[in-house]
Design a protein around this motif. Structure first.
Motif, PDB file in Angstrom:
ATOM      1  N   ILE A   1       0.832  -1.202   0.000  1.00 60.57           N
ATOM      2  CA  ILE A   1       0.000   0.000   0.000  1.00 60.57           C
ATOM      3  C   ILE A   1       0.865   1.249   0.000  1.00 60.57           C
ATOM      4  O   ILE A   1       1.879   1.319   0.701  1.00 60.57           O
ATOM      5  N   LEU A   2       0.431   2.259  -0.752  1.00 59.95           N
ATOM      6  CA  LEU A   2       0.920   3.623  -0.585  1.00 59.95           C
ATOM      7  C   LEU A   2      -0.285   4.528  -0.430  1.00 59.95           C
ATOM      8  O   LEU A   2      -1.241   4.437  -1.212  1.00 59.95           O
ATOM      9  N   VAL A   3      -0.255   5.377   0.611  1.00 63.70           N
ATOM     10  CA  VAL A   3      -1.356   6.295   0.889  1.00 63.70           C
ATOM     11  C   VAL A   3      -0.797   7.678   1.181  1.00 63.70           C
ATOM     12  O   VAL A   3       0.371   7.822   1.567  1.00 63.70           O
ATOM     13  N   PRO A   4      -1.610   8.739   1.031  1.00 56.85           N
ATOM     14  CA  PRO A   4      -1.173  10.063   1.469  1.00 56.85           C
ATOM     15  C   PRO A   4      -0.931  10.057   2.973  1.00 56.85           C
ATOM     16  O   PRO A   4      -1.699   9.447   3.734  1.00 56.85           O
TER      17      PRO A   4
ATOM     18  N   LEU B   1      -1.373  17.631   6.875  1.00 63.54           N
ATOM     19  CA  LEU B   1      -1.274  18.119   5.505  1.00 63.54           C
ATOM     20  C   LEU B   1      -2.626  18.125   4.785  1.00 63.54           C
ATOM     21  O   LEU B   1      -2.706  18.588   3.641  1.00 63.54           O
ATOM     22  N   TYR B   2      -3.671  17.602   5.434  1.00 67.15           N
ATOM     23  CA  TYR B   2      -4.968  17.503   4.752  1.00 67.15           C
ATOM     24  C   TYR B   2      -5.426  18.893   4.310  1.00 67.15           C
ATOM     25  O   TYR B   2      -5.513  19.826   5.109  1.00 67.15           O
TER      26      TYR B   2
ATOM     27  N   ARG C   1      -9.180  10.985   4.289  1.00 68.68           N
ATOM     28  CA  ARG C   1      -8.167  11.173   5.337  1.00 68.68           C
ATOM     29  C   ARG C   1      -6.775  11.070   4.730  1.00 68.68           C
ATOM     30  O   ARG C   1      -6.607  10.582   3.612  1.00 68.68           O
ATOM     31  N   ARG C   2      -5.779  11.511   5.500  1.00 67.72           N
ATOM     32  CA  ARG C   2      -4.386  11.162   5.284  1.00 67.72           C
ATOM     33  C   ARG C   2      -3.958  10.337   6.491  1.00 67.72           C
ATOM     34  O   ARG C   2      -4.527  10.484   7.586  1.00 67.72           O
ATOM     35  N   TYR C   3      -2.970   9.451   6.317  1.00 67.10           N
ATOM     36  CA  TYR C   3      -2.667   8.454   7.344  1.00 67.10           C
ATOM     37  C   TYR C   3      -1.372   8.753   8.089  1.00 67.10           C
ATOM     38  O   TYR C   3      -0.395   9.235   7.509  1.00 67.10           O
TER      39      TYR C   3
ATOM     40  N   GLY D   1       6.727  12.146   5.712  1.00 66.33           N
ATOM     41  CA  GLY D   1       6.791  12.126   4.264  1.00 66.33           C
ATOM     42  C   GLY D   1       5.451  12.510   3.678  1.00 66.33           C
ATOM     43  O   GLY D   1       4.431  12.561   4.379  1.00 66.33           O
ATOM     44  N   GLN D   2       5.437  12.776   2.378  1.00 70.84           N
ATOM     45  CA  GLN D   2       4.182  13.075   1.697  1.00 70.84           C
ATOM     46  C   GLN D   2       3.285  11.849   1.673  1.00 70.84           C
ATOM     47  O   GLN D   2       2.062  11.959   1.689  1.00 70.84           O
TER      48      GLN D   2
END
Length: 238
Positions: free
Chosen positions: A136-139, A144-145, A156-158, A229-230
């Motif tokens: 998985i890659l997620v924001p 940063l939302y 969401r961002r995680y 990280g982003q």
């Protein structure tokens, strides 16, 4: 079905695809992180128009790639780009119970799903028989939302703790979890959080991808993973 619908607040026609078409180094770096775990029969959840799929197809050990995409706007683009790849037009809830995979990939998809815990449980069911890996890659980072996240349909961002907890609650065993793209963290925070930007500049994406990201990525892989990280990468076993 509510558990797999993308966020209804998403307004843009092509989401991130136009900009990501220029992010060649970025895209291949993501697949490079997943490469050791992508073998046999691989499912890509949220395959879009096939940008990440193309990179996965080039990996040794991948016998079959199956794309899964619920948004009909992207089906024609995927099928035109990758006619040899089977595309299932739906969500994980539409897959037959007999489907089994050795690995599954989700790149910038889970954040679009309101009931992400239920989605992870379904994914484990697709991987469990073969003890497969979920990549998985997620924001990353809720601080940063931005308005652009909402525009793209991100619920969401995680953070690292949240994603680990949800994966383990779904029955996965963690292999690794780490932040990705430190430079992107600051770039996103400035342009989209502080300055409240609402669009990607394709030229800037190209510049970042060609000149800045390769150096940052080499340092992250060769020296140490960044504290933020982003994006957030997680690899877990069913």
């Amino acid at each position: 079905m509510m558990t797999t619908e993308h966020n209804a607040t998403a307004e843009t026609e092509d989401f991130e695809f136009a900009a990501l078409s220029e992010a060649v180094n970025y895209r291949h770096a993501i697949v490079r992180e997943f490469k050791p775990f992508l073998k046999g029969r691989v499912l890509e959840v949220g395959a879009g128009i096939g940008q990440t799929s193309s990179a996965i197809l080039g990996l040794d050990g991948v016998d079959e790639l199956v794309g899964l995409e619920p948004d009909e706007r992207f089906h024609q683009g995927f099928e035109s780009a990758l006619p040899e790849v089977r595309l299932i037009k739906g969500t994980t809830a539409d897959l037959e119970a007999a489907e089994e995979f050795d690995a599954a990939v989700m790149v910038n998809v889970l954040e679009h799903i309101e009931h992400d815990k239920e989605e992870l449980v379904r994914l484990r069911g697709l991987l469990a028989a073969r003890s497969g890996f979920l990549c998985i890659l997620v924001p990353a980072r809720q601080e940063l939302y931005s308005r652009l996240d909402a525009h793209f349909g991100h619920f969401r961002r995680y953070g690292r703790r949240e994603l680990r907890s949800k994966l383990e609650a779904a029955g996965f065993t963690m292999n690794s979890i780490f932040y990705f793209n430190l430079a992107g963290y600051f770039a996103w925070g400035l342009r989209y959080k502080l300055l409240r930007g609402m669009s990607f500049d394709v030229g800037q994406v190209r510049l970042f991808d060609r000149k800045i990201f390769p150096l940052v990525n080499r340092l992250e892989r060769g020296l140490c993973r960044p504290p933020v990280g982003q994006s957030l990468v997680a690899i877990a076993r069913a």
